[in-house]
Design a protein around this motif. Sequence first.
Motif, PDB file in Angstrom:
ATOM      1  N   THR A  32       1.159   7.786  -6.196  1.00 26.08           N
ATOM      2  CA  THR A  32      -0.114   8.428  -6.505  1.00 26.08           C
ATOM      3  C   THR A  32      -0.062   9.924  -6.196  1.00 26.08           C
TER       4      THR A  32
ATOM      5  N   ALA B 107       0.768   4.421  -2.531  1.00 22.99           N
ATOM      6  CA  ALA B 107       0.540   5.799  -2.061  1.00 22.99           C
ATOM      7  C   ALA B 107       1.646   6.720  -2.569  1.00 22.99           C
TER       8      ALA B 107
ATOM      9  N   GLU C 111       0.806  -1.223   0.000  1.00 23.01           N
ATOM     10  CA  GLU C 111       0.000   0.000   0.000  1.00 23.01           C
ATOM     11  C   GLU C 111       0.847   1.284   0.000  1.00 23.01           C
TER      12      GLU C 111
ATOM     13  N   ASP D 244      -5.163  11.271  -5.906  1.00 26.36           N
ATOM     14  CA  ASP D 244      -5.959  10.048  -6.121  1.00 26.36           C
ATOM     15  C   ASP D 244      -5.767   9.405  -7.483  1.00 26.36           C
TER      16      ASP D 244
END
Lengths: 439, 315
Positions: free
Chosen positions: A140, A137, A133, A143
């Motif tokens: 990115t 993140a 994850e 979003d």
Amino acid sequence: MPTSRRTRNAVKNRPRAVVLAGLVIGTMAMSGCGPAEADNSLTWYINPDAGGQAAIAQRCSDESEGRYRIETSLLPNDAASQREQLARRLAAGDTSLDIMSLDPPFVPELAEPGFLAPVPDDVAEATTENVVEGAIAGATWKDELVTVPFWANTQILWYRKSVAEAAGLDMSGPVTWEQVMEAARSQDKTLGVQGQQGESMTVWVNALIESAGGSILVDPEATAQTIELGLDTDAGVAAAEVISTIGEDGLGGPGLPTADENASLIGFQGDSGSFMVNWPFVWPATVAAVEAGTLDQAVLDDIAWGIYPRMAEDEEAAPPLGGINLGVGAKSDNPELAFEAIECIVSVENQAEYFVTNGNPPANTEAYEDPRIEESFPMSETIRDSLRAAAPRPQTPFYNEVSTGIQQTWAPPAGVDPETTPETSSDFIISVLRGEQLL
Amino acid sequence: MDVGKGNGNGKKPRKQYSDRARAERRLGWMLAGPAFLVMLAVTLYPILQAVYDSLFQFRLTAPEERAFIGVENYAVILTDPVWWIALRTTVFITVVTVVVELVLGFALALVMHKALKSVRGPLRTAILVPYGIITVVSAFAWFYAFDINSGYVNNWFSWVPGIDENLNWFAQGGTALFVIMASEIWKTTPFISLLLLAGLAQVPDELTEAAKVDGATWWEQMRKVVIPNMKAAIMVAVLFRALDAFRIFDNVFIMTNGAYGTEVLSLLAYRQSISRLEIGLGSAVSVLLFVCVLLICFVAIKLFKVDLAGSQGGK
């Protein structure tokens, strides 16, 4: 005035000189100084490694069966200089930036002005499956996946079994910073932390604040004028307490104010080594030192590892997250081919191979199933667990200002005061971002 | 006729050139013209561009937010203690290194001047070796020598009071500046000594002989005969080195990167323009740095009252 013999010869030889100049220019053009060669050629700007990225480039080029050919171009050594070069090239509209190896904290700064080509949905889907994850993140911005995670890095706690045992510290479960400091103090040993005024200081401060349940940035997407920092909070004060104690009590040794990751490792391998927070490169570096005969096998046998220390017993640690993502320049001539190549580069097999050969951990958890990894990196399970819990550094287009501001106010560790440093640091960074102060 | 005076109506008389003189002037322009244009392109253009950019708020990674803000960047810089602290550090490094280099360089020049003919060549070569080393390489060599982990200085000089194995030279401003300045002095003293040697060679022997006959001591010969006669060489040495020292970058960048009170003006300009990509603010720092350099030139030339053009018949 009579003409000299040299002048006469020069005049006589003029046509020959013109032909020669033509030949030189022609040769230069053909040898690559001229226009770009084939259309399917891709340039991959890589960060320095042990040759792993060049090997992957070759493998993917071969597998593409002529659809594309990846050529690598080396970026400077440190992450900050890599960012500087890439940002300048992107701002100038350089079309050669087909694929770039990017440090995650710098991604928002390049994504915000539209310097990065959008990642196609199918590529995004295919390259984020089973990826930790934190790495997603870090890839990115607002979003949207703007880069593709390639490999992910994390810091773990390295320790000398003999010291932990002598201090009576139970290492079978997670430990806290308080326990680690007390163990080093009781054994009159030094802690391996990075106290220099550099990026490693931001990594440390961020990990401490995140582990204490806080965050350096309140809203990462805020503008320079509206940005709010979470430094002057309970979590920030707790982080300052750890750093200040290590600095003031001399727990980091005399080299602490200038210690980077390599300096920490040298100290940890020495007689005063006890506990150290550091990246996984520690293991291959130590094994290589033993093989080269510069370090005793006994030191290697004495080294063990665990998850990054906690700030409080009942709260899980948020270890530092690093790694490399792959981005495509918005002005690239071949974005489709570049993304096709990226899909190949980040394949599970390539990530596992890269870990084994170059020591950089995969972002994809599936790659850890490769049996060679367990063999080369006995701590791979800990690394995978650490990556799952790791927290990225602040994702903001102003990361450079935030990071440099932290470095200038939180170093040297002995100068950190929990009562004033978080507030001073916060005010300083905000006034720099508002253009009221130099950095 | 006194050509230098006016002709009564306040205008200077127009100089009449012969055909030959005109042709020579034309040839002179044709020969020097291209170099002059290249000089304009590589020096004047970037300076003007920097002055223009300094009037904008312009971040390379936010091209759409570029805005004209007049002299606001200059106001921010000149009201920020960071600028003044960096200026103070830079001036301190400049003054200390130039003074020490001048004294050491003069001593070396005297040694080279007086050395026997048979050893003069090797001696000059030996003295010049440090100057031949690239600044970045010398900075790394000094850094590794003094570094607490890899350095040998703490070990070798542990008998000196204040030095022990736990001394971290780059963790405090004072000791870090000492190493930075020492490496600077080591590297560039040969340059000053060479310039001073040229000055020494120009002092006529008859003058020192006469002073000797008049009973002047060595110190008096130096003070009243040798040094006044090599004023131009001293000025050139001081000016060149002061400008060089004021623009110091490599040593600080390699050894401390400006940490712990060692920030200098060039590094400050680098941080704004290259690291922060703030082209406007960085240009303003660079322009101010350029103004400081001009000031140093002006002060040095006024202070030494040397007319360099005079010797070439320019006036």
